[in-house]
Design a protein around this motif. Structure first.
Motif, PDB file in Angstrom:
ATOM      1  N   ILE A   1       0.710  -1.310  -0.051  1.00 39.57           N
ATOM      2  CA  ILE A   1       0.040   0.141  -0.089  1.00 39.57           C
ATOM      3  C   ILE A   1       0.864   1.213  -0.146  1.00 39.57           C
ATOM      4  O   ILE A   1       2.151   1.312   0.453  1.00 39.57           O
ATOM      5  CB  ILE A   1      -0.973   0.041   1.160  1.00 39.57           C
ATOM      6  CG1 ILE A   1      -2.068   0.971   1.034  1.00 39.57           C
ATOM      7  CG2 ILE A   1      -0.399  -0.043   2.562  1.00 39.57           C
ATOM      8  CD1 ILE A   1      -2.982   0.903   2.217  1.00 39.57           C
ATOM      9  N   ARG A   2       0.565   2.261  -0.826  1.00 38.88           N
ATOM     10  CA  ARG A   2       1.103   3.578  -0.730  1.00 38.88           C
ATOM     11  C   ARG A   2       0.754   4.422   0.470  1.00 38.88           C
ATOM     12  O   ARG A   2      -0.536   4.373   0.757  1.00 38.88           O
ATOM     13  CB  ARG A   2       1.024   4.155  -2.010  1.00 38.88           C
ATOM     14  CG  ARG A   2       1.667   5.627  -2.171  1.00 38.88           C
ATOM     15  CD  ARG A   2       1.207   6.153  -3.504  1.00 38.88           C
ATOM     16  NE  ARG A   2       1.570   5.417  -4.608  1.00 38.88           N
ATOM     17  CZ  ARG A   2       2.926   5.317  -5.232  1.00 38.88           C
ATOM     18  NH1 ARG A   2       3.790   5.841  -4.786  1.00 38.88           N
ATOM     19  NH2 ARG A   2       2.870   4.523  -6.493  1.00 38.88           N
ATOM     20  N   GLU A   3       1.551   4.991   1.125  1.00 34.94           N
ATOM     21  CA  GLU A   3       1.423   5.972   2.148  1.00 34.94           C
ATOM     22  C   GLU A   3       0.804   7.204   1.742  1.00 34.94           C
ATOM     23  O   GLU A   3       1.294   7.660   0.510  1.00 34.94           O
ATOM     24  CB  GLU A   3       2.767   6.413   2.988  1.00 34.94           C
ATOM     25  CG  GLU A   3       3.245   5.048   3.788  1.00 34.94           C
ATOM     26  CD  GLU A   3       4.620   5.354   4.589  1.00 34.94           C
ATOM     27  OE1 GLU A   3       4.440   6.096   5.624  1.00 34.94           O
ATOM     28  OE2 GLU A   3       5.495   5.220   3.964  1.00 34.94           O
ATOM     29  N   PRO A   4      -0.271   7.701   2.265  1.00 36.67           N
ATOM     30  CA  PRO A   4      -0.818   8.843   2.019  1.00 36.67           C
ATOM     31  C   PRO A   4      -0.003   9.837   1.676  1.00 36.67           C
ATOM     32  O   PRO A   4       1.033  10.418   2.791  1.00 36.67           O
ATOM     33  CB  PRO A   4      -1.938   9.158   2.847  1.00 36.67           C
ATOM     34  CG  PRO A   4      -2.229   7.764   3.692  1.00 36.67           C
ATOM     35  CD  PRO A   4      -0.988   7.089   3.486  1.00 36.67           C
ATOM     36  N   ARG A   5       0.055  10.831   0.665  1.00 39.92           N
ATOM     37  CA  ARG A   5       0.852  12.131   0.651  1.00 39.92           C
ATOM     38  C   ARG A   5       2.322  11.805   0.307  1.00 39.92           C
ATOM     39  O   ARG A   5       3.121  12.627   0.644  1.00 39.92           O
ATOM     40  CB  ARG A   5       0.381  13.011   1.180  1.00 39.92           C
ATOM     41  CG  ARG A   5      -1.061  13.476   1.281  1.00 39.92           C
ATOM     42  CD  ARG A   5      -1.404  14.608   2.364  1.00 39.92           C
ATOM     43  NE  ARG A   5      -1.500  13.921   3.704  1.00 39.92           N
ATOM     44  CZ  ARG A   5      -2.253  13.182   4.374  1.00 39.92           C
ATOM     45  NH1 ARG A   5      -3.198  12.786   3.509  1.00 39.92           N
ATOM     46  NH2 ARG A   5      -2.145  12.541   5.421  1.00 39.92           N
TER      47      ARG A   5
ATOM     48  N   ALA B   1      -5.180  -0.181   4.951  1.00 38.51           N
ATOM     49  CA  ALA B   1      -5.756   1.085   4.468  1.00 38.51           C
ATOM     50  C   ALA B   1      -6.557   1.762   5.611  1.00 38.51           C
ATOM     51  O   ALA B   1      -6.602   2.743   5.622  1.00 38.51           O
ATOM     52  CB  ALA B   1      -6.643   0.541   3.276  1.00 38.51           C
TER      53      ALA B   1
ATOM     54  N   LEU C   1      -4.101   3.778   7.562  1.00 36.85           N
ATOM     55  CA  LEU C   1      -3.444   4.915   6.974  1.00 36.85           C
ATOM     56  C   LEU C   1      -4.409   6.146   6.484  1.00 36.85           C
ATOM     57  O   LEU C   1      -4.127   7.022   6.390  1.00 36.85           O
ATOM     58  CB  LEU C   1      -2.442   4.373   5.731  1.00 36.85           C
ATOM     59  CG  LEU C   1      -1.335   3.745   6.027  1.00 36.85           C
ATOM     60  CD1 LEU C   1      -0.801   3.018   4.775  1.00 36.85           C
ATOM     61  CD2 LEU C   1      -0.425   4.575   6.736  1.00 36.85           C
ATOM     62  N   LYS C   2      -5.741   5.308   5.911  1.00 36.73           N
ATOM     63  CA  LYS C   2      -6.479   6.153   5.363  1.00 36.73           C
ATOM     64  C   LYS C   2      -7.803   6.742   6.019  1.00 36.73           C
ATOM     65  O   LYS C   2      -8.629   7.206   5.590  1.00 36.73           O
ATOM     66  CB  LYS C   2      -6.916   5.734   3.901  1.00 36.73           C
ATOM     67  CG  LYS C   2      -5.594   5.638   2.966  1.00 36.73           C
ATOM     68  CD  LYS C   2      -5.921   4.985   1.793  1.00 36.73           C
ATOM     69  CE  LYS C   2      -4.436   4.666   0.950  1.00 36.73           C
ATOM     70  NZ  LYS C   2      -4.857   4.008  -0.207  1.00 36.73           N
ATOM     71  N   GLY C   3      -8.137   5.731   7.055  1.00 36.17           N
ATOM     72  CA  GLY C   3      -9.167   5.911   7.770  1.00 36.17           C
ATOM     73  C   GLY C   3     -10.360   5.043   7.500  1.00 36.17           C
ATOM     74  O   GLY C   3     -10.473   4.446   6.552  1.00 36.17           O
TER      75      GLY C   3
ATOM     76  N   GLN D   1     -13.283   5.912   6.111  1.00 35.83           N
ATOM     77  CA  GLN D   1     -13.890   6.305   4.676  1.00 35.83           C
ATOM     78  C   GLN D   1     -13.362   5.784   3.457  1.00 35.83           C
ATOM     79  O   GLN D   1     -13.773   5.853   2.373  1.00 35.83           O
ATOM     80  CB  GLN D   1     -14.101   7.680   4.909  1.00 35.83           C
ATOM     81  CG  GLN D   1     -14.923   8.403   5.813  1.00 35.83           C
ATOM     82  CD  GLN D   1     -16.307   7.762   5.882  1.00 35.83           C
ATOM     83  OE1 GLN D   1     -16.910   7.547   5.009  1.00 35.83           O
ATOM     84  NE2 GLN D   1     -16.600   7.300   7.031  1.00 35.83           N
ATOM     85  N   THR D   2     -12.105   4.908   3.606  1.00 35.08           N
ATOM     86  CA  THR D   2     -11.526   4.438   2.520  1.00 35.08           C
ATOM     87  C   THR D   2     -12.190   3.167   1.822  1.00 35.08           C
ATOM     88  O   THR D   2     -13.130   2.414   2.495  1.00 35.08           O
ATOM     89  CB  THR D   2      -9.939   3.970   2.769  1.00 35.08           C
ATOM     90  OG1 THR D   2      -9.302   3.654   1.735  1.00 35.08           O
ATOM     91  CG2 THR D   2     -10.145   2.849   3.769  1.00 35.08           C
ATOM     92  N   GLU D   3     -11.957   2.861   0.753  1.00 39.02           N
ATOM     93  CA  GLU D   3     -12.501   2.024  -0.315  1.00 39.02           C
ATOM     94  C   GLU D   3     -11.883   0.415   0.438  1.00 39.02           C
ATOM     95  O   GLU D   3     -10.702   0.491   0.343  1.00 39.02           O
ATOM     96  CB  GLU D   3     -12.525   1.859  -1.559  1.00 39.02           C
ATOM     97  CG  GLU D   3     -13.016   0.882  -2.274  1.00 39.02           C
ATOM     98  CD  GLU D   3     -13.022   0.991  -3.926  1.00 39.02           C
ATOM     99  OE1 GLU D   3     -13.304   0.050  -4.569  1.00 39.02           O
ATOM    100  OE2 GLU D   3     -13.127   2.377  -4.347  1.00 39.02           O
TER     101      GLU D   3
END
Length: 185
Positions: A31-35, A59, A62-64, A66-68
């Motif tokens: 997974i890619r880290e956000p930003r 996910a 890292l993304k909370g 609300q992520t898919e």
């Protein structure tokens, strides 16, 4: 496996963050880290579902919420990483994937044992206890983690008990059990 091709880099079209290793039956997840351009390697797994669960855990961290996700209905049962460090995220993802794999293996073993039991009962006309086999319930119910969570819960402070107030005791009320067990006559 059906659905993967060389054109899409071995990615599984059903699961986000999952791809198949070239010339192998193994599946990988990252997974890619956000930003940032950094990626967190989540591991190599024997099934695409295990890799997808590892991706979902990362996910969520890292993304909370609300992520898919690949398995949105299972999100509440996923482990939460101890911190946002890549090592902790990898450990939580591996734990979730391993728990899924162990549960899947236990279910398959139980299903195989039930077929064997049926065959033994049909052939012998009776039921032999040894033909049932062994199913490791610790693997299914994730018993070590459940016991640790129960132990953590025992460390919580009990709720604060209300103090006795003589001014509000006009009717001789001495505690919560008085109203429960005393009836007016």
């Amino acid at each position: 496996m059906a659905g993967t091709s060389k054109e899409n880099g071995g990615r599984n079209p059903l699961y986000k963050g999952v791809r198949q290793r070239k010339n192998s039956d193994k599946w990988v997840s990252e997974i890619r880290e956000p930003r940032t351009p950094n990626r967190i390697w989540l591991g190599t797994f024997s099934t695409p579902e295990m890799a997808a669960i590892a991706y979902d855990v990362a996910a969520l961290a890292l993304k909370g919420t609300q992520t898919e996700l690949n398995f949105p209905n299972s999100a509440s049962s996923f482990p939460v990483p101890a911190s946002m460090s890549p090592g902790d995220i990898q450990a939580a993802a591996a734990s979730a994937a391993a728990a899924f794999g162990a549960a899947r293996d236990a279910i398959e073993m139980a299903n195989n044992n039930s077929v064997e039991r049926s065959n033994v009962m049909m052939m012998n006309g009776s039921c032999n206890e040894n033909a049932y086999g062994f199913m490791d319930e610790d693997l299914i119910f994730d018993m070590p983690n459940m016991l640790m969570n129960m132990a953590d819960g025992m460390l919580l402070s009990p709720p604060h008990q209300p103090t006795f107030d003589a001014a509000s005791d006009a009717y001789g009320y001495a505690g919560a059990d008085d109203y429960l067990w005393s009836f007016p006559r």
